[in-house]
Enzyme design. Sequence first.
Site, PDB file in Angstrom:
ATOM      1  N   CYS A   1       5.387  -7.163   7.573  1.00 38.02           N
ATOM      2  CA  CYS A   1       6.331  -6.628   8.560  1.00 38.02           C
ATOM      3  C   CYS A   1       6.538  -7.687   9.630  1.00 38.02           C
ATOM      4  O   CYS A   1       5.631  -8.461   9.929  1.00 38.02           O
ATOM      5  CB  CYS A   1       5.744  -5.364   9.195  1.00 38.02           C
ATOM      6  SG  CYS A   1       6.851  -4.549  10.380  1.00 38.02           S
TER       7      CYS A   1
ATOM      8  N   CYS B   1       3.955  -5.240  16.131  1.00 40.82           N
ATOM      9  CA  CYS B   1       3.228  -4.275  16.975  1.00 40.82           C
ATOM     10  C   CYS B   1       1.756  -4.690  17.069  1.00 40.82           C
ATOM     11  O   CYS B   1       1.133  -5.015  16.064  1.00 40.82           O
ATOM     12  CB  CYS B   1       3.345  -2.856  16.405  1.00 40.82           C
ATOM     13  SG  CYS B   1       5.044  -2.281  16.302  1.00 40.82           S
TER      14      CYS B   1
ATOM     15  N   CYS C   1       3.174   8.515   1.091  1.00 39.94           N
ATOM     16  CA  CYS C   1       3.556   7.621   2.177  1.00 39.94           C
ATOM     17  C   CYS C   1       3.844   6.272   1.530  1.00 39.94           C
ATOM     18  O   CYS C   1       2.967   5.665   0.922  1.00 39.94           O
ATOM     19  CB  CYS C   1       2.394   7.519   3.173  1.00 39.94           C
ATOM     20  SG  CYS C   1       2.644   6.245   4.413  1.00 39.94           S
TER      21      CYS C   1
ATOM     22  N   CYS D   1      -1.162  -3.005  14.888  1.00 35.45           N
ATOM     23  CA  CYS D   1      -0.902  -2.742  13.465  1.00 35.45           C
ATOM     24  C   CYS D   1      -1.349  -3.899  12.584  1.00 35.45           C
ATOM     25  O   CYS D   1      -1.087  -5.063  12.889  1.00 35.45           O
ATOM     26  CB  CYS D   1       0.591  -2.473  13.275  1.00 35.45           C
ATOM     27  SG  CYS D   1       1.029  -2.151  11.561  1.00 35.45           S
TER      28      CYS D   1
ATOM     29  N   CYS E   1      -2.136   1.393   8.308  1.00 33.69           N
ATOM     30  CA  CYS E   1      -1.242   0.411   7.684  1.00 33.69           C
ATOM     31  C   CYS E   1      -1.878  -0.940   7.439  1.00 33.69           C
ATOM     32  O   CYS E   1      -2.395  -1.563   8.357  1.00 33.69           O
ATOM     33  CB  CYS E   1      -0.042   0.156   8.578  1.00 33.69           C
ATOM     34  SG  CYS E   1       0.762   1.617   9.110  1.00 33.69           S
TER      35      CYS E   1
ATOM     36  N   GLU F   1       0.818  -1.198   0.000  1.00 34.08           N
ATOM     37  CA  GLU F   1       0.000   0.000   0.000  1.00 34.08           C
ATOM     38  C   GLU F   1       0.860   1.259   0.000  1.00 34.08           C
ATOM     39  O   GLU F   1       1.932   1.275   0.598  1.00 34.08           O
ATOM     40  CB  GLU F   1      -0.847   0.030   1.272  1.00 34.08           C
ATOM     41  CG  GLU F   1      -1.845  -1.092   1.326  1.00 34.08           C
ATOM     42  CD  GLU F   1      -2.592  -1.138   2.648  1.00 34.08           C
ATOM     43  OE1 GLU F   1      -2.461  -0.209   3.456  1.00 34.08           O
ATOM     44  OE2 GLU F   1      -3.306  -2.124   2.845  1.00 34.08           O
TER      45      GLU F   1
HETATM   46  N1  SAH Z   1       7.609   0.444  10.968  1.00 35.65           N
HETATM   47  C1  SAH Z   1       7.620   1.859  11.041  1.00 35.65           C
HETATM   48  C2  SAH Z   1       6.822   2.568   9.959  1.00 35.65           C
HETATM   49  C3  SAH Z   1       5.470   1.999   9.589  1.00 35.65           C
HETATM   50  S1  SAH Z   1       4.119   2.252  10.652  1.00 35.65           S
HETATM   51  C4  SAH Z   1       7.197   2.322  12.424  1.00 35.65           C
HETATM   52  O1  SAH Z   1       6.869   1.474  13.240  1.00 35.65           O
HETATM   53  O2  SAH Z   1       7.250   3.502  12.703  1.00 35.65           O
HETATM   54  C5  SAH Z   1       3.710   3.958  10.625  1.00 35.65           C
HETATM   55  C6  SAH Z   1       3.066   4.441  11.918  1.00 35.65           C
HETATM   56  O3  SAH Z   1       1.715   3.977  12.042  1.00 35.65           O
HETATM   57  C7  SAH Z   1       3.762   3.950  13.171  1.00 35.65           C
HETATM   58  O4  SAH Z   1       3.861   4.993  14.110  1.00 35.65           O
HETATM   59  C8  SAH Z   1       2.853   2.851  13.654  1.00 35.65           C
HETATM   60  O5  SAH Z   1       3.068   2.557  14.997  1.00 35.65           O
HETATM   61  C9  SAH Z   1       1.510   3.457  13.343  1.00 35.65           C
HETATM   62  N2  SAH Z   1       0.374   2.538  13.313  1.00 35.65           N
HETATM   63  C10 SAH Z   1       0.306   1.265  12.889  1.00 35.65           C
HETATM   64  N3  SAH Z   1      -0.923   0.773  13.032  1.00 35.65           N
HETATM   65  C11 SAH Z   1      -1.679   1.763  13.540  1.00 35.65           C
HETATM   66  C12 SAH Z   1      -3.040   1.875  13.906  1.00 35.65           C
HETATM   67  N4  SAH Z   1      -3.872   0.857  13.782  1.00 35.65           N
HETATM   68  N5  SAH Z   1      -3.461   3.063  14.392  1.00 35.65           N
HETATM   69  C13 SAH Z   1      -2.605   4.122  14.523  1.00 35.65           C
HETATM   70  N6  SAH Z   1      -1.323   4.077  14.193  1.00 35.65           N
HETATM   71  C14 SAH Z   1      -0.849   2.903  13.706  1.00 35.65           C
END
Ligand code: SAH
Length: 353
Positions: A113, A117, A106, A120, A334, A93
């Site tokens: 990944c 987390c 973006c 995510c 994401c 995406e």
């Molecule tokens: N791996 C990198 C970049 C990709 S994620 C990182 O972790 O920063 C981009 C941002 O979106 C990160 O801050 C991540 O924690 C956040 N993110 C992922 N899923 C999310 C969600 N469901 N709601 C809000 N932020 C989210």
Amino acid sequence: MAKVNLMDLTLEQMKEFLINIGEEPYRGKQLCQWVLQKGVKDFNAMTNISKALRQKLERLAALGGVNILARQESAGGDTVKYLFQFPDGQAVESVLMKHSYGRTACVSTQVGCRMGCRFCASTIEGMVRNLKAGEIYDQVLAIQRDTGERVSHVVLMGSGEPLDNYDNAVQFIKNVTAPYGLNISYRHITLSTCGIVPGIKKLAREKMPITLAVSLHAPNDRLRNQLMPINRRYPLGQLIPACREYAQVTGRRITFEYSLIKDVNDRAEHASELGELLKHISCHVNLIPVNPVRERGFNRTPQEQVNRFKNILAERGINATVRKEMGTDIDAACGQLRRKTMKAGLPQGGTTG
Ligand code: SAH
């Protein structure tokens, strides 16, 4: 022999490639301009290159390219989300955000990944593969082609962890900022990481004054360990000093991202603890109401509570903004469009996730 994707090469590497195939290196700049600036996908379009060389390149090299597998536009039209597919069938995406100051792309750096987390969607089925530098670059070109407008800002905040694909992410940034590439200013590039400490230290020494965004999401190790497995490897006692070092070496203020999750990390004491944690760092905090992901079961913090959190930080002298939400109606968080599209069984041409 596999064809060389010319989009993966810097100017220096392009010259080496030309020497290796028995050609003059001075053609390198012309080729880079065709590939990285004009984004041509057909060697025959390279009008200042001889027919013989074009034919040779056709045999030995490729020009990348992505297909738009899905495209969703937000109701107001200020956000467009793309699902791009590469020739091997894998898809990622990308999002275009239209701001008053320019157009931000973006981009994703990995298919899936492996950082895990909890909130995510990109990581639910693990990592499939790294993207090559050219595949990251192609996302920006494809967005420009689709909209007919110049991309002025890039954030590496799509799926994947850029510092887990370090060389390709850095090579991408070098080409996208190069005068023979898209000539985007370093100051208009943001790399977002979940906190891979050795990567942050290495990046500080690349002499690329980009903005580093660090996904924090918790003010202490206990909570951060629960939300972000990477914290067990690189706890806050290592991450925060690495961020301070990045700010000192580059002279750039760090952005901390903090997604507010109802009843998990959004209480007043979390805000005070966060204020304490960040008090000696040149930084800015981005508060993001979490995007609920069906599989994850987290809810967003109510607006009032978001403002309270922000005010507590402000009282401690920490500048925080609540991120303007764009595109929640189009699954801009994401990994959500990819998961939905792939599940719906749209043409894949390969396996994904
Ligand atoms: N791996 C990198 C970049 C990709 S994620 C990182 O972790 O920063 C981009 C941002 O979106 C990160 O801050 C991540 O924690 C956040 N993110 C992922 N899923 C999310 C969600 N469901 N709601 C809000 N932020 C989210």
